[in-house]
Write a protein that holds these residues in place. Structure first.
Motif, short mmCIF file in Angstrom:
data_model
loop_
_atom_site.label_atom_id
_atom_site.label_comp_id
_atom_site.label_asym_id
_atom_site.label_seq_id
_atom_site.Cartn_x
_atom_site.Cartn_y
_atom_site.Cartn_z
N GLN A 96 47.26 52.46 43.70
CA GLN A 96 45.85 52.84 43.68
C GLN A 96 44.96 51.73 43.14
O GLN A 96 43.83 51.55 43.57
CB GLN A 96 45.69 54.10 42.83
N THR A 97 45.50 50.96 42.19
CA THR A 97 44.71 49.94 41.51
C THR A 97 44.98 48.52 42.01
O THR A 97 44.44 47.56 41.45
CB THR A 97 44.98 49.98 39.99
N GLU A 149 42.00 45.91 42.72
CA GLU A 149 41.31 45.42 41.52
C GLU A 149 42.23 44.54 40.68
O GLU A 149 41.77 43.57 40.07
CB GLU A 149 40.81 46.61 40.69
N ASN A 150 43.51 44.86 40.66
CA ASN A 150 44.45 44.04 39.89
C ASN A 150 44.62 42.66 40.52
O ASN A 150 44.68 41.64 39.80
CB ASN A 150 45.81 44.74 39.80
N VAL A 165 40.12 53.21 40.54
CA VAL A 165 40.79 52.10 41.23
C VAL A 165 40.93 50.89 40.31
O VAL A 165 41.57 49.90 40.67
CB VAL A 165 40.00 51.69 42.51
N HIS A 166 40.34 50.97 39.12
CA HIS A 166 40.49 49.91 38.12
C HIS A 166 41.52 50.35 37.07
O HIS A 166 41.55 51.50 36.67
CB HIS A 166 39.17 49.62 37.40
N SER A 167 42.33 49.42 36.62
CA SER A 167 43.24 49.70 35.52
C SER A 167 42.44 49.84 34.22
O SER A 167 41.37 49.24 34.09
CB SER A 167 44.26 48.57 35.36
N ARG A 186 43.73 45.20 32.05
CA ARG A 186 42.93 44.17 32.70
C ARG A 186 42.97 42.87 31.89
O ARG A 186 42.62 41.81 32.40
CB ARG A 186 41.50 44.65 32.90
#
Length: 749
Positions: free
Chosen positions: A640-641, A644-645, A710-712, A717
């Motif tokens: 899911q992330t 962004e990762n 969608v961001h950790s 991060r």
């Protein structure tokens, strides 16, 4: 006089020659001693003078190397108040960079989380309220869009008028236009009047997409045009996982339904049963709802068709073709059989339609009106807002409602943000940010292209096209140019229909209709790929738009710790620089890489390069899937992330390499910050990068973040990108295998 001295005199009288010789000898010895003392003293004084001189030079050098301007002192303070030097950077860089911050910062009662973004958004929210309430200047007082934005704010802030108006307007819309809410009418509701198509049509007129999400979007195969998109809509609790078990959240959700209905009716005979039925219906729908990760993984399941062929796609009792024709007619747009349509989550849409067919008109009417009313509760008098607030406290982990001024300012900003921005940029935006940011974008883009050219997994054809795309990225900084112009024509045209009065609820309903029509109206327009996007400058965020191949950095994000023109470059590159790199990398993440330089979703890499990319991104997915958010003991969803990762990992590298090139070109004259002189410029780059992601959340907020975001979470991060970057290891002297350094680093870009 000492005896020896008298004896010497006596000998001088009896034997004159030996006495004179002895005296001369003693004088010479004394003279030699004096000369020696003087010589040694001179040397000592010279040494002391040299030491003092060097000390003075050193002090002056330190003073000259120290930045003591107000922005530098402010930066030094927030960094010193964040880092925890009892933690070894190579063991846990997040705890090192944020440990003290985590100990000393509390989560605000009205948000559920605290981080740098939240602090800056709070500051921006206050600025918005300030410009909506302060006296206007002569050059803005006649601008109608600004006057209507302020009128909208005034109607929202006037709680006395809201209380006086009550709920009559809301109930009249429900009864007169939407067919009533059975839960309020007991057994007297007449189900023979039920018409699902008409109900969904009327709700869409008020900008409500319930179960089915239908509207206009940029054509993914032709980025210069729009098409019609049909997809699943959201759920009341957003994620299907929330419906799997009975929890305090599901109990709060059902209580929300029950309490809101009870507050609006005297006939409570059916409230309990109807509330249960509403929830059970949504629970069945939720079973087929696609998660964010599933949507990302199944992009190839999207079906492309036309209005004329749409009925062949949907074998359902609900007539999607007729529904689309009806809703677009609200904006006087006539649909043709050859109009393009995109259908995603088809499996959900079919199953949802089957579930609808299996339920009574009462359940369906109750559910659709419930979804309408759960959002309207926030626009109603205080006693109804409190009911919504009680649910939000469980859902987000909050303990209080936001101040009315802040929530009203945010509402105006969300809906009339460009009118608000006309005032904001004049008062709060530093124009120096534009030129410096353009230079940084150029440097960071160059760093990405160098990384691209040095990659060993891309073939020459794919590499060449990727370079073309990177060079073609359009950048937007601060705000669209027309906002700073004396010519207000474009602004006034954009908000020509935004005419508001003193009635807040009247303004709410008008706004909903305006937003709905705007979405339909653009179908026949040509996409301006160079235009500013939908988000106004008054947000603390940054964006990459695949269909435009565009990066945008709104005025609101140009605040410390991201950017300040008067702080050392290592802070700016570690702050806004990493954000710039992040957005550039989005053009080449698992989603962005599917769009070419012109924003069209086509295959433009060779299959061999795609296979190698997928292997590398799998490493990132697996790495982040192993991270556990300990406060709720749940693993991060690496699928899911992943976008962004990938962007975080690429962004920090590009910004670091660009900063290093800047130093090589300009010389290392970046001054140090007070209290932080022992850290090198490169170390300070990483420290400021990490400080941006200092964050803490309530358990409820954290759960929602992991399931839907969608961001950790912030700590990952920091830990993810730094653990994969060999330059971080070099800068801090870390050995691969230490806590913050992976042996087998995951590298996409």
């Amino acid at each position: 006089m000492p005896m020896e001295f008298f004896l010497n005199i006596y000998h001088w009288k009896d034997d004159p020659i030996p006495v004179v010789s002895s005296l001369k000898k003693h004088v010479l010895i004394l003279f030699g001693i004096l000369i020696g003392i003087l010589f040694i003293s001179t040397i000592v004084l010279a040494i002391l003078f040299t030491i003092e001189k060097n000390k003075t030079i050193a002090i002056k050098t330190v003073e000259n190397d120290l930045c003591v301007t107000s922005p530098c002192i402010k930066a030094a303070n927030y960094l010193l108040e964040s880092i925890d030097e009892s933690v070894e950077p190579c063991e846990n860089f997040f705890q090192f960079a944020c440990g003290t911050w985590l100990k000393n910062n509390r989560i605000p009662d009205d948000t559920g989380a605290q981080d740098t973004f939240n602090v800056l958004r709070t500051q921006l929210d206050n600025h918005v309220v300030d410009i909506l309430t302060s006296p206007l200047t002569n050059d803005t007082i006649q601008i109608k869009s600004i006057a209507n934005a302020r009128q909208l704010y005034d109607s929202c802030i006037d709680e006395l008028a809201i209380e006086s108006a009550g709920v009559d307007t809301v109930l009249s819309v429900i009864d007169g236009e939407l067919g009533g809410w059975p839960i309020l009418n007991g057994l007297s509701w007449n189900e023979t009047q039920f018409n699902l198509s008409r109900l969904i049509f009327k709700l869409r007129e008020y900008n409500n997409n319930i179960i089915y999400n239908c509207g206009t979007a940029t054509d993914d195969k032709n980025s210069s045009a729009y098409y019609i998109r049909i997809a699943q809509s959201d759920l009341g609790l957003e994620q299907r996982q929330y419906y799997l078990n009975e929890t305090k959240l599901t109990l709060a959700y059902k209580q929300f339904m029950y309490d809101l209905a009870m507050s609006l009716t005297n006939d409570t005979t059916m409230v309990d049963k109807d509330a249960r039925d509403i929830y059970e219906f949504e629970k069945k729908i939720a079973f087929f709802h696609w998660t964010t990760a599933e949507q990302r993984a199944r992009q190839n399941d999207i079906i492309r068709t036309t209005i004329g062929n749409l009925s062949r796609i949907f074998n359902t009792s609900f007539d999607f073709t007729n529904y689309l024709r009806q809703i677009y007619s609200l904006a006087n747009v006539t649909l043709f059989d050859n109009d393009n349509v995109s259908v995603s989550e088809l499996e959900f849409l079919r199953n949802a339609s089957l579930i609808i067919d299996q339920h009574s008109p009462r359940v369906l009417q109750n559910y659709f009106i419930w979804r309408f009313m759960m959002n309207r509760a926030a626009n109603m008098p205080k006693r109804y807002r409190v009911i919504r607030e009680q649910f939000d406290r469980v859902y987000r982990g909050t303990n209080a409602e936001r101040p009315r001024s802040i929530s009203c300012g945010a509402y105006v900003n969300n809906n009339m943000g460009f009118a608000v921005s006309k005032l904001y940029i004049k008062k709060y935006f530093d124009e120096n940010a534009k030129n410096q940011s353009l230079e940084m974008i150029h440097n960071i883009r160059s760093a990405f292209i160098e990384m691209l050219e040095e990659s060993t997994w891309m073939d020459d054809v794919s590499k060449s096209k990727a370079k073309e795309k990177a060079l073609a990225i359009d950048e937007k900084i601060g705000y669209p140019e027309y906002l700073s112009s004396d010519n207000i024509t474009e602004l006034e045209q954009d908000y020509a229909e935004y005419n508001f009065n003193e009635s807040y609820i009247h303004n709410i309903f008008k706004m909903l209709k305006i937003k709905s029509k705007e979405n339909f109206k653009i179908l026949r327009e040509t996409v301006d790929r160079k235009a500013w996007g939908a988000s106004p400058p008054t947000v603390v965020n940054a964006f990459y738009t695949p269909s435009k191949n565009q990066i945008a950095f709104p005025a609101g994000i140009f605040q410390m710790p991201f950017f300040n023109k008067d702080t050392p470059k290592y802070l700016n590159y570690g702050g806004i620089g990493a954000v710039i790199g992040h957005e550039i990398t989005h053009g080449f993440d698992d989603n962005g890489r599917q769009y070419d330089k012109d924003g069209n979703r086509i295959l433009w890499w060779t299959s061999e390069t795609i296979d190698r990319f997928n292997k590398r991104k799998t490493c990132i997915v697996d790495q982040y899937s192993q991270y556990i958010l300990e406060q709720i003991n749940i693993s991060i969803n690496g699928n899911q992330t992943q976008g962004e990762n990938i962007a975080d990992n690429g962004g920090i590298k590009e910004a670091f390499y660009a900063y290093r090139k800047w130093v090589q070109k300009n010389g290392n004259f970046d001054k140090k910050l007070p209290g932080l002189i022992k850290y090198s410029s490169e170390q300070m780059f990483f420290i400021n990068y990490a400080q941006v992601w200092c964050s803490k959340m309530t358990d409820s907020y954290a759960m929602n973040r992991v399931l839907t975001g969608v961001h950790s979470p912030g700590q990952f991060r920091v830990l993810g990108p730094t653990s994969n970057f060999d330059e971080f290891d070099r800068v801090f002297g870390c050995k691969p295998g230490q806590g913050n350094s992976r042996v087998n680093k995951c590298i996409v870009w």
